[in-house]
Each structure stands twice: as structure tokens, then as C-alpha cells.
Motif scaffolding. Structure first.
Motif, short mmCIF file in Angstrom:
data_model
loop_
_atom_site.label_atom_id
_atom_site.label_comp_id
_atom_site.label_asym_id
_atom_site.label_seq_id
_atom_site.Cartn_x
_atom_site.Cartn_y
_atom_site.Cartn_z
N THR A 36 -4.05 3.49 -0.05
CA THR A 36 -4.26 3.14 -1.46
C THR A 36 -3.39 1.90 -1.93
O THR A 36 -2.25 1.78 -1.51
N GLN A 75 -2.03 9.55 4.90
CA GLN A 75 -2.80 8.42 5.11
C GLN A 75 -2.59 8.17 6.49
O GLN A 75 -3.87 7.79 7.44
N GLN A 110 0.86 -1.26 -0.16
CA GLN A 110 0.04 0.09 -0.24
C GLN A 110 0.81 1.24 0.00
O GLN A 110 2.03 1.17 0.28
#
Length: 335
Positions: free
Chosen positions: A79, A71, A65
Motif C-alpha cells: 500500500t 505483503q 510503500q
């Protein structure tokens, strides 16, 4: 009277109690006997799963990811990028230099730890009980020192300005220092600036802290070898090295196998000592995989996906090296 005489002759029902049937199934509402050990293992398996397996699973997920500052703050979800993190780190020269440093350091440190620990364990076996206990207690203090404290101790010893090592080298006679080292003045020698000297200090630090465990383990194994074998070897005129090679080493091979695997695992993932000696992830030439993973994950801008990918690669290398070594030992035992 008839009943008593009949019982005495064994013609009636025996007066002694019968043995309970060991194969009798558990009573209603209870657990079968075979399942009790597995039930008792459940708490330990839950702890292992919570402390080891779940974090390892999370590292494996994050490795595929993109996890950065956005994040982490929760503004955007992580993502999925597939193999991009691995492609990026494999294309970076720092990864390959870190891998080289990790492998070379592990080979040297593991070898020296086993050699020094075995030598000290053999020496302890020849000492008297009181002296052996005294030495064991003394060397175990080094093993008990936390990794961060180990790094601080050796960083201070090799400090360029106030280190004892430079002071001791300057205290040597000039002719002796020139003969051995090719120089006489060690004032301000920066041991912890160059990658080669950093790893030299790191090897000394790790071996110093690790050999007591090996020595005590070897000592415990030597106590289980019958003294008659060594007496027979002395009668036959066997040398000390031949006795070790023909008697001690084969009988202690299981002990050495465990010690080697543990040393490989510990030395491959050395982090705290190297971090303290370098003063943080500053010298890229001195990175190992653990420091490189930390630098990628936490240095700004944080790239936790790349850091997790490096950590996962390190884990796979450890599993492969350990599996190959254990497989070779199993083959030797079968032969």
C-alpha cells in the motif's frame, strides 16, 4: 605511345588510387559511422541498468510503500503511504545517532586511509624495484580480503577471552602499561561491547584493508612525475614537506580527488565489517545507517518500507557529498 607520354606528364588520368571520402555516408543497410560507439555502449548500459538503476528505482518505490510480512507473502499488495516512512524514521532517535556514527566514522576513516596510503605510496616510490614489488604484493593481500573475512579477523584479534590484543597488552611491563594506559590488567577486556570501542576497531579494520589501494594509486601517480622537478627542489634546498606541498600534491590532485570520492562512497556504506564485529544488529548505539536500514527491513517484524527509506536517505547523502566535493575540485582547477 601518345597515351603513355600523356599519363607520364600528368595530362591524363592519374594512375594512383584516390583516397576514399571519409565523409561518405554508410552504404545502404549499414549504420552511420557516428552511431557505432553508441551502439557498442548499449550492452554495458543494459547491464548497469539491470544491476544498479532498476534496484535503485525499486528501493525508491518501496520507500513510499508499506511492505511487511503480509505483503512479502503475497497475501496483500503493498500500500502507498507517501512520506510516512520518512516521517517515522526522522522521528526516531536511532536514525540520528546512526547518522552521527556514519558521518564521524567516514570522516576519520577517509582521512586516515588517505594519510596512511599516501605515506606508504611515497615510501614505495623510494624503494628499489624488487623491494617495492615485494611490498606491493604483500599489502595488496590485505586489500583483497573480503569484507566479511576482515570483520572475522579483527573480531578474533580483539576477542575478550582469546584475543591477541589483550594477550599483547598483558605482556607489557606493568609500569609501562600503567604509564600509557593507566591500567595493567587487560584480561577479559570487552572491546566489542561498547559503541566507542567497536568503532575504534572498525576504523582500524577499514584503514588496514583500504590503504593498499590508495598506496598503489599514489605510487602509480608518482611514477609519472618528472624526476627533474625533485632534483631542482633538492638543489634549492626545499624540505621534504615543502616538496610534497609544492610539487607532489598539486600534480597528484586528480588522483587524490578520485581516491577521496571512492573512499567516501566505500566508508559511508560500510556494512559487513560492522555487522560481524557487533555479531549482528544488537547494539543500537553502534548502528550506522546501513545497519539501521538492514535492522528495519529484516528484523521481525520486517518493515521494508522504512528500511528502503533509510537506504534512500543514505544514497541522497552520498550523492550530495560527492557532488559538493567534485564541484569544489572543479572550481579549484578553473582558478
Amino acid at each position: 605511345m601518345t597515351n603513355i607520354s600523356t599519363l607520364a606528364r600528368g595530362g591524363g588520368q592519374s594512375a594512383t588510387p584516390r583516397r576514399p571520402n571519409s565523409h561518405r555516408p554508410a552504404r545502404s543497410g549499414g549504420l552511420p559511422a557516428w552511431s557505432v560507439p553508441y551502439v557498442l555502449l548499449i550492452p554495458g548500459l543494459l547491464v548497469i541498468g539491470a544491476l544498479l538503476l532498476y534496484p535503485l528505482f525499486q528501493v525508491g518505490v518501496i520507500a513510499f510503500q508499506k511492505v511487511g510480512l503480509v505483503q512479502i507473502s503475497g497475501k496483500k499488495p503493498a500500500t502507498w503511504v507517501g512520506w510516512d516512512n520518512f516521517t517515522r524514521i526522522f522521528a526516531n532517535d536511532i536514525f540520528w545517532s546512526s547518522l552521527r556514527n556514519t558521518l564521524v566514522f567516514a570522516v576519520v576513516a577517509v582521512s586516515l586511509t588517505l594519510i596512511v596510503g599516501t605515506a606508504v605510496g611515497t615510501l614505495l616510490n623510494k624503494l628499489g624495484r624488487k623491494m617495492s614489488t615485494f611490498v606491493v604484493v604483500g599489502i595488496m593481500f590485505a586489500w583483497a580480503v573480503p569484507p566479511v573475512a576482515q570483520g572475522i579477523i579483527w573480531r578474533w584479534l580483539f576477542d575478550a577471552e582469546a584475543g591477541i590484543v589483550n594477550w599483547a597488552l598483558n605482556a607489557l611491563p606493568d609500569w609501562l602499561s600503567n604509564l600509557v594506559f593507566g591500567r595493567a590488567d587487560w584480561t577479559g577486556e570487552p572491546w566489542l561491547n561498547d559503541a566507542w570501542s567497536i568503532y575504534m576497531v572498525l576504523i582500524i579494520c577499514v584503514v588496514w584493508a583500504s590503504f593498499p589501494f590508495v598506496a598503489v594509486s599514489v605510487l602509480a601517480g608518482l611514477k609519472g612525475i618528472p624526476a627533474e622537478l625533485y632534483e631542482a627542489a633538492r638543489v634549492d634546498g626545499s624540505s621534504a614537506w615543502r616538496t610534497f606541498r609544492k610539487i607532489t600534491f598539486p600534480l597528484l590532485k586528480p588522483v587524490f580527488a578520485v581516491l577521496t570520492v571512492l573512499s567516501i562512497i566505500w566508508d559511508f556504506k560500510v556494512f559487513a565489517q560492522l555487522y560481524v564485529l557487533m555479531g549482528g544488529p544488537s547494539n543500537r548505539e553502534a548502528f550506522n545507517l546501513s545497519i539501521y536500514s538492514y535492522a528495519e527491513a529484516f528484523r521481525p517484524p520486517p518493515k521494508m518500507g522504512s528500511g528502503a527509506a533509510i537506504a534512500l536517505v543514505l544514497t541522497v547523502i552520498l550523492l550530495v557529498v560527492t557532488a559538493v566535493y567534485v564541484r569544489q575540485l572543479v572550481k579549484q582547477e578553473e582558478m
